[in-house]
Design a protein around this motif. Structure first.
Motif, short mmCIF file in Angstrom:
data_model
loop_
_atom_site.label_atom_id
_atom_site.label_comp_id
_atom_site.label_asym_id
_atom_site.label_seq_id
_atom_site.Cartn_x
_atom_site.Cartn_y
_atom_site.Cartn_z
N LEU A 98 9.89 -5.77 -1.36
CA LEU A 98 9.41 -4.73 -2.28
C LEU A 98 8.14 -5.18 -2.99
O LEU A 98 7.22 -4.39 -3.21
N ALA A 99 8.09 -6.47 -3.34
CA ALA A 99 6.87 -7.00 -3.96
C ALA A 99 5.71 -6.94 -2.97
O ALA A 99 4.58 -6.60 -3.33
N VAL A 100 5.99 -7.24 -1.71
CA VAL A 100 4.96 -7.22 -0.67
C VAL A 100 4.45 -5.79 -0.44
O VAL A 100 3.24 -5.55 -0.39
N ILE A 101 5.36 -4.83 -0.31
CA ILE A 101 4.95 -3.46 0.01
C ILE A 101 4.11 -2.87 -1.12
O ILE A 101 3.15 -2.12 -0.89
N ARG A 102 4.43 -3.22 -2.35
CA ARG A 102 3.64 -2.74 -3.48
C ARG A 102 2.21 -3.30 -3.41
O ARG A 102 1.23 -2.56 -3.52
N ARG A 103 2.09 -4.61 -3.23
CA ARG A 103 0.78 -5.24 -3.19
C ARG A 103 -0.05 -4.74 -2.01
O ARG A 103 -1.24 -4.46 -2.17
N ARG A 204 0.21 5.19 -2.21
CA ARG A 204 1.15 5.50 -3.28
C ARG A 204 2.19 4.37 -3.40
O ARG A 204 3.26 4.42 -2.78
N PRO A 205 1.89 3.34 -4.20
CA PRO A 205 2.77 2.16 -4.25
C PRO A 205 4.18 2.46 -4.73
O PRO A 205 5.15 1.92 -4.20
N GLU A 206 4.35 3.31 -5.74
CA GLU A 206 5.70 3.60 -6.24
C GLU A 206 6.53 4.30 -5.18
O GLU A 206 7.72 4.01 -4.99
N GLN A 207 5.91 5.23 -4.48
CA GLN A 207 6.62 5.95 -3.42
C GLN A 207 6.95 5.01 -2.27
O GLN A 207 8.04 5.09 -1.68
N ALA A 208 6.03 4.10 -1.96
CA ALA A 208 6.27 3.13 -0.88
C ALA A 208 7.43 2.21 -1.24
O ALA A 208 8.30 1.92 -0.39
N VAL A 209 7.46 1.75 -2.49
CA VAL A 209 8.55 0.88 -2.94
C VAL A 209 9.88 1.62 -2.90
O VAL A 209 10.90 1.08 -2.44
N ASP A 210 9.90 2.86 -3.36
CA ASP A 210 11.14 3.65 -3.34
C ASP A 210 11.64 3.85 -1.91
O ASP A 210 12.84 3.74 -1.64
N ALA A 211 10.71 4.15 -0.99
CA ALA A 211 11.10 4.38 0.40
C ALA A 211 11.63 3.10 1.03
O ALA A 211 12.63 3.12 1.77
N MET A 212 11.00 1.96 0.74
CA MET A 212 11.46 0.70 1.30
C MET A 212 12.80 0.30 0.69
O MET A 212 13.68 -0.21 1.39
N HIS A 213 12.97 0.52 -0.60
CA HIS A 213 14.25 0.20 -1.26
C HIS A 213 15.38 1.01 -0.63
O HIS A 213 16.45 0.47 -0.32
N HIS A 214 15.17 2.31 -0.44
CA HIS A 214 16.18 3.16 0.19
C HIS A 214 16.51 2.64 1.58
O HIS A 214 17.69 2.56 1.97
N HIS A 215 15.48 2.27 2.32
CA HIS A 215 15.66 1.79 3.69
C HIS A 215 16.47 0.50 3.73
O HIS A 215 17.43 0.37 4.50
N LEU A 216 16.11 -0.49 2.90
CA LEU A 216 16.76 -1.79 2.95
C LEU A 216 18.16 -1.78 2.35
O LEU A 216 19.02 -2.57 2.77
#
Length: 236
Positions: A98-103, A204-216
């Motif tokens: 999640l830290a990686v996808i945000r950055r 869109r970092p927040e959306q990317a983090v949310d999508a990755m969190h849901h996925h993982l």
């Protein structure tokens, strides 16, 4: 290059022990060696056409990683899947990714070259995943799935983090492989990856983090059903 608890650092040529470690580990994570299966040193020497020394080095690393359990005077066995360990490693992996996808999302939004590379690599990865899903090929899909996540880790350019995440996947991958025996699971994962990719490329970092969190996190939602269908593969 050094092998520490199964994690390889550096880029030098791999030793025989490291090659043996990777080969045996792949047999375990792909479930070609089943959880709980009894194995012997001689099995690995024949399989890899290697002497006992690199095999023993590989077994020590896999035992430290808790993928193999050494049985005194009785060979060894592939470790059963630990639900607790799966959750612990999933938490660590998710926290890092999640830290990686945000950055990466933030940087790509201001770097057109980086964004173009990501767009090309992600499109190729999604096509490969879809082809594997259409063919019902779980192993090919697993490899494509890992390659998708690796795109972001490579863009982040942190070798230590990439090595740690690769090791974290070890205990998760056996559960992931069991989940892929359900054809609809692969199609669902492609859709989840598409959502992540769209958010990243849209900057869109927040959306990317949310999508990755849901996925993982979805794997843990599926775990009770997977465990019920494959109870013999799970330990306490």
């Amino acid at each position: 290059m050094a092998l520490i608890a199964g994690v390889t650092y550096g880029v030098a040529k791999k030793t025989l022990g490291e090659q043996a470690y990777e080969a045996i580990r792949e047999e375990i994570l792909s479930l070609r060696l089943h959880p709980g299966q009894t194995v012997y040193e001689s099995d690995f020497t024949r399989m890899l056409n290697m002497s006992r020394t690199p095999i023993r080095e590989a077994v020590r690393a896999l035992a430290m990683e808790r993928l193999i359990e050494v049985l005194p005077q009785r060979g060894m066995k592939v470790a059963l899947i630990s639900e607790k360990q799966v959750e612990e490693t999933r938490f660590v992996r998710e926290s890092l990714e999640l830290a990686v996808i945000r950055r990466v999302t933030e940087e790509a939004a201001h770097d057109e070259g980086m964004r173009a590379r990501l767009e090309q690599e992600l499109a190729h990865s999604l096509r490969e995943q879809q082809a594997a899903a259409d063919a019902g090929d779980a192993m090919r899909f697993m490899q494509a799935d890992d390659a998708f996540h690796q795109i972001f880790l490579q863009a982040f350019e942190n070798e230590t983090l990439s090595a740690i995440v690769a090791q974290m996947r070890g205990h998760l991958n056996r559960v992931r492989m069991l989940s892929l025996f359900e054809p609809e699971r692969m199609k669902r994962l492609v859709g989840e990856h598409e959502q992540v990719a769209r958010a990243v490329l849209a900057g869109r970092p927040e959306q990317a983090v949310d999508a990755m969190h849901h996925h993982l996190s979805k794997l843990m939602d599926d775990l009770p059903r997977i465990k019920a269908h494959h109870a013999a593969f799970f330990g306490p």
